[in-house]
Design a protein around this motif. Structure first.
Motif, short mmCIF file in Angstrom:
data_model
loop_
_atom_site.label_atom_id
_atom_site.label_comp_id
_atom_site.label_asym_id
_atom_site.label_seq_id
_atom_site.Cartn_x
_atom_site.Cartn_y
_atom_site.Cartn_z
N VAL A 82 3.53 -4.71 7.84
CA VAL A 82 2.09 -4.89 7.61
C VAL A 82 1.34 -3.71 8.23
O VAL A 82 1.48 -3.43 9.42
CB VAL A 82 1.58 -6.21 8.23
CG1 VAL A 82 0.09 -6.37 7.98
CG2 VAL A 82 2.35 -7.41 7.66
N ILE A 83 0.59 -3.01 7.38
CA ILE A 83 -0.16 -1.84 7.83
C ILE A 83 -1.65 -2.13 7.68
O ILE A 83 -2.11 -2.42 6.58
CB ILE A 83 0.19 -0.59 7.00
CG1 ILE A 83 1.71 -0.39 6.96
CG2 ILE A 83 -0.53 0.64 7.54
CD1 ILE A 83 2.15 0.77 6.07
N PHE A 84 -2.38 -2.08 8.78
CA PHE A 84 -3.82 -2.34 8.75
C PHE A 84 -4.57 -1.03 8.83
O PHE A 84 -4.25 -0.17 9.65
CB PHE A 84 -4.20 -3.22 9.95
CG PHE A 84 -5.65 -3.61 9.98
CD1 PHE A 84 -6.05 -4.86 9.53
CD2 PHE A 84 -6.63 -2.73 10.43
CE1 PHE A 84 -7.39 -5.23 9.54
CE2 PHE A 84 -7.97 -3.09 10.44
CZ PHE A 84 -8.35 -4.34 9.99
N MET A 85 -5.61 -0.88 7.98
CA MET A 85 -6.34 0.39 7.98
C MET A 85 -7.73 0.17 7.40
O MET A 85 -7.96 -0.79 6.66
CB MET A 85 -5.57 1.41 7.14
CG MET A 85 -6.13 2.81 7.10
SD MET A 85 -6.10 3.59 8.75
CE MET A 85 -6.51 5.29 8.36
N SER A 86 -8.66 1.05 7.74
CA SER A 86 -9.97 1.06 7.09
C SER A 86 -10.13 2.38 6.34
O SER A 86 -9.39 3.33 6.59
CB SER A 86 -11.07 0.89 8.12
OG SER A 86 -12.35 1.03 7.50
N ASP A 87 -11.08 2.44 5.43
CA ASP A 87 -11.14 3.62 4.55
C ASP A 87 -12.14 4.68 4.98
O ASP A 87 -12.12 5.80 4.48
CB ASP A 87 -11.41 3.18 3.10
CG ASP A 87 -12.80 2.63 2.90
OD1 ASP A 87 -13.44 2.25 3.88
OD2 ASP A 87 -13.25 2.59 1.75
N ASN B 108 9.57 -5.64 2.43
CA ASN B 108 8.28 -5.79 1.77
C ASN B 108 7.25 -4.98 2.55
O ASN B 108 7.38 -4.80 3.76
CB ASN B 108 7.85 -7.26 1.77
CG ASN B 108 8.94 -8.16 1.24
OD1 ASN B 108 9.43 -7.96 0.13
ND2 ASN B 108 9.34 -9.14 2.05
N ILE B 109 6.24 -4.50 1.84
CA ILE B 109 5.22 -3.68 2.51
C ILE B 109 3.83 -4.16 2.08
O ILE B 109 3.57 -4.34 0.89
CB ILE B 109 5.40 -2.19 2.15
CG1 ILE B 109 6.81 -1.72 2.53
CG2 ILE B 109 4.33 -1.34 2.86
CD1 ILE B 109 7.18 -0.35 2.00
N ILE B 110 2.99 -4.40 3.07
CA ILE B 110 1.60 -4.75 2.79
C ILE B 110 0.70 -3.69 3.43
O ILE B 110 0.82 -3.42 4.62
CB ILE B 110 1.23 -6.13 3.39
CG1 ILE B 110 2.05 -7.24 2.71
CG2 ILE B 110 -0.26 -6.41 3.24
CD1 ILE B 110 1.82 -8.62 3.30
#
Lengths: 511, 511
Positions: free
Chosen positions: A310-315, A29-31
């Motif tokens: 789980v990949i955390f990022m800002s835009d 699974n990918i978030i």
């Protein structure tokens, strides 16, 4: 008979996973947990070599937890504003190439560039990205969620979409390959974070920014960030029950303006002495962090945390206009210069974390520079899905090798930012009519207004305070040439000089 | 090796379908094509024994086609207004039992009953149906789409939902078991049918009724009915490609007011001499019929028409208030008396068609009376899904036996309508504060205002013009008793007499 059925089933399952997917493990699974307008320092998890006063100001315990369980990227980049970043992520292309170089208006056919005396508008794709061809002022590309869906992933979008203007297919997450869409549409920010105010959906008062789909929470004391989290968890029940791999695009509206208090955390920041606007901002941040924690807890409860990436990022960088932010203008991403809208590091460097159990070592740190267009090939590699049937040629490179070996490095790659637009009515630091290129530790900025250059060495000068252009003219030429070659190849939009009627010259045309 | 895999696969597929589903056929796809406010005679397909002038007035070639390919129900019923019908369909319960006896406001906690001098409001569930317990003023029930989803169906809602008020879970189709929701929310009609007007989504002008989710068509010449059809077809691509059975709730906003011209058909009706409002109404009808045809064509193209059940239904009688409708008030459902809002046949009898290839004989006619709450058990039977884990006790009976044998009949069953509400500010024929019961050919109406009765024999008097109450007092007693027993058992809401402070007496309390 039943034994034979079971034998067949077991045999087939193993055969399928071996032959069809070329691997013996269940597809993960990918978030992607994407935050809006969050700066590189807006976290208690430090992304720089030093712990800053901003790291101490904000509390994001779940980001700390995620960093402990996965890899931290210290040189991760996005574009200076949101639509370009979101389109780069879904298309795998850099902004100069897809031509969506500024934010898209929810109203169709509406160039959001401010009027300018010197320049006429560049022919950028101001209706955004489109999953189908021949839509005016859009760039046609195949979004990766569609590829994942076609490969059997259950695809869910929650929160802010903002890939295109209303009236174009890209405005609708369903057209972008999502099977479930909660609250995503053409708007780039929420009208209101409060359930008590129906997230803006009040008769006669609703604007384009009224948040769709959350009727369940109208009139209640449920902050938007929390409502989206609850809905995301609901949406995951189905694929988890079916044992189907899922992709969740958890795209929070937070921490974009309007600044509003997330009451669960607001008073705490007031008590530490923050002013009203910065306390509201901090509460938006911690509410977002709580959502991350709630999702991680849910994965744990369901027993799927070990098979979920789980990949955390800002835009883009943190907003540094003041007001609405507190403090001196353009100081809010210190030590980085400027903020949202700028090609300086404050506008583009992002907090990025990746947890991939069994692949990315817990607590590892990746210093290689990566960029938002890398998400496309990385996620398809993670899902073991080939990207054969796409219409665009992608610019991103998978960051999976750095997860496997954080010590790898590549100083030959060039990253490019391109903003032939007028984002604010008055120019700011690194804001309006700029291009930039990073290769190794060197970063060149091209100022279209006066065709001048700035050159910085980020290793020694992360603040971008020492312009070395006159001292390293060969480096300026080298990077200027490389930037020009790329912009020409991609037919990147350029503003038009009103006096000459000609586009701004490419950066290799300096004298 | 590959041969053995294929052998196993073939063996397993047949084994699975035989053992797991208890049948050798693939589970059928199911489409409910639900029209809003369409009357029994609003079709060129005749549902009465005679062809009427209304049958000649309207053109619905695709309903004719569906009738030719399936079964026509001539005595199918719904409730007098829309939310009660939609809730009965999803819950399997009659309105007197679920207590959602009037339409729900999009604004939460808002009793839509008009004020009355004689009566105070009945305690009906004016926030609608809820899939979760303990939501104020709602009825908690398990919606059948959730059961289908849990059983592996791909569930899609398109169009009008209107199961509950904003701020309650029932407002969101996603909470009702749908995996895809296009344009369904808390509102009961569209603000605008025109793409050119963004279906109502204009800044500063949007009301609760602005249609969500269709940004792709904003500013274009795409009538709402067509946009919903295109989106429904898009949504079916995924399950068809995966070979997964689907349930499509194709719930058109048409032909509800506002009356607007569907330009594809409008001029044709003007040319036949209809006035503006009736030509607009006819164009709404034919646009809806075109959607039915487009869906049937699509099933054919995809090669799945033979394994797809199509059920056509309307949610209440045709609107007979004039204006906005043309003609004399309450004449628009002739030969039936009155229209929407009424417990007379004009308010409740519906055009119903069911195509089930291989089960329902093409061109067959079913005269047995059936009702909207029958959809719940019928659809679950069609899908071979048991309904074991539901919280409500259902009142509906499967109509599948009548598809298999159209000559079956059951005159012992009683159908009940219950409207302890004030729908219009002025009472109309059969409108406001009525209950009714049909058993065999007999129909009893209970007028709460003066506790009087009307008795009709529908076989001889479909117009309900000869009140036989004084001539058949035993029949009045028998049906009044049966009606009272049911209302008491279900604790059906009753209006409060303002003078006495007591609820209106049950119909067996006559003197």
């Amino acid at each position: 008979m039943m034994k034979f059925i079971i034998f067949c089933l077991v045999f087939l399952l193993s055969a399928t996973s071996t032959f069809a997917f070329g691997q013996s493990k269940k597809r993960p699974n990918i978030i992607v947990f994407l935050v809006d307008d969050m700066g590189w320092q807006d976290s208690s998890e430090p992304f720089w070599t030093e712990i800053t006063s901003l790291n101490r100001k904000y509390h994001t315990p779940n980001m700390e937890r995620l960093a402990k369980e996965g890899a931290k990227f210290t040189n991760a980049y996005a574009n200076p504003v949101c639509t370009p970043t979101r389109v780069s992520m879904l298309s795998g292309m850099t902004a100069a190439h897809h031509g969506v170089t500024n934010w898209t208006s929810p109203a169709p056919n509406n160039n959001t560039d401010a009027l300018d005396k010197q320049f006429g508008a560049a022919s950028w794709n101001y209706n955004g990205m489109s999953p189908v061809p021949n839509i005016p002022h859009t760039f046609h590309a195949t979004p990766f969620p569609k590829i994942l869906k076609d490969a059997g992933y259950f695809t869910v979008h929650v929160g802010k979409a903002h890939w295109g203007s209303a009236g174009t297919p890209g405005a609708n997450p369903y057209n972008m390959g999502f099977m479930v869409n909660i609250s995503g549409h053409a708007a780039g920010h929420p009208q209101n974070y409060l359930g008590q105010e129906n997230y803006g959906n009040l008769p006669g008062k609703a604007s384009w920014q009224a948040v769709p789909d959350l009727e369940e929470y109208y009139g209640r004391d449920t902050f938007l960030t929390e409502a989206l989290t609850l809905e995301a968890i609901k949406a995951l029940e189905q694929p988890i029950k079916e044992g189907k791999p899922f992709y969740l695009n958890m795209a929070h509206y937070a921490v974009h303006v309007p600044l509003q208090a997330d009451k669960r955390f607001y008073q705490k920041y007031i008590d530490t002495g923050l002013g009203e606007s910065e306390a509201m901002y901090a509460s938006l941040l911690e509410g977002m962090d709580k959502s991350l924690g709630d999702l991680m807890d849910y994965l744990q409860e369901k027993g799927i945390a070990d098979n979920t990436i789980v990949i955390f990022m800002s835009d883009n960088g943190g907003l540094s206009l003041s007001p609405p932010r507190g403090g001196s203008p353009h100081s809010q991403n210190s030590p980085l210069r400027a903020g949202k809208g700028s090609v300086y590091e404050g506008g583009i460097r992002e907090p990025m974390l990746v947890k991939w159990p069994g692949v990315a070592k817990a607590g590892s740190v990746v210093n290689q520079y990566v960029m938002i267009e890398d998400f496309f090939p990385s996620i398809l590699e993670m899902a073991s899905v080939p990207s054969t049937e796409i219409v665009q040629s992608i610019d991103g490179k998978s960051f999976v090798p750095y997860l496997k070996n954080p010590n790898l490095s590549d100083s030959t790659r060039a990253l490019i930012w391109h903003s032939p637009n007028k984002w604010t009515t008055d120019d700011g630091p690194g804001i309006n009519y700029k291009s930039a290129i990073r290769k190794g530790d060197w970063k060149l900025i091209y100022n279209m207004r006066d065709t001048s250059f700035e050159l910085y060495n980020l290793k020694n000068d992360i603040q971008e305070s020492h312009n070395l252009a006159v001292h390293y003219s060969d480096k300026v030429k080298e990077l200027g040439q490389l930037l020009s070659d790329k912009l020409r190849k991609w037919r990147a939009p350029m503003p038009i000089n009103k006096t000459s009627g000609q586009p701004v010259p490419m950066p290799d045309r300096y004298d």
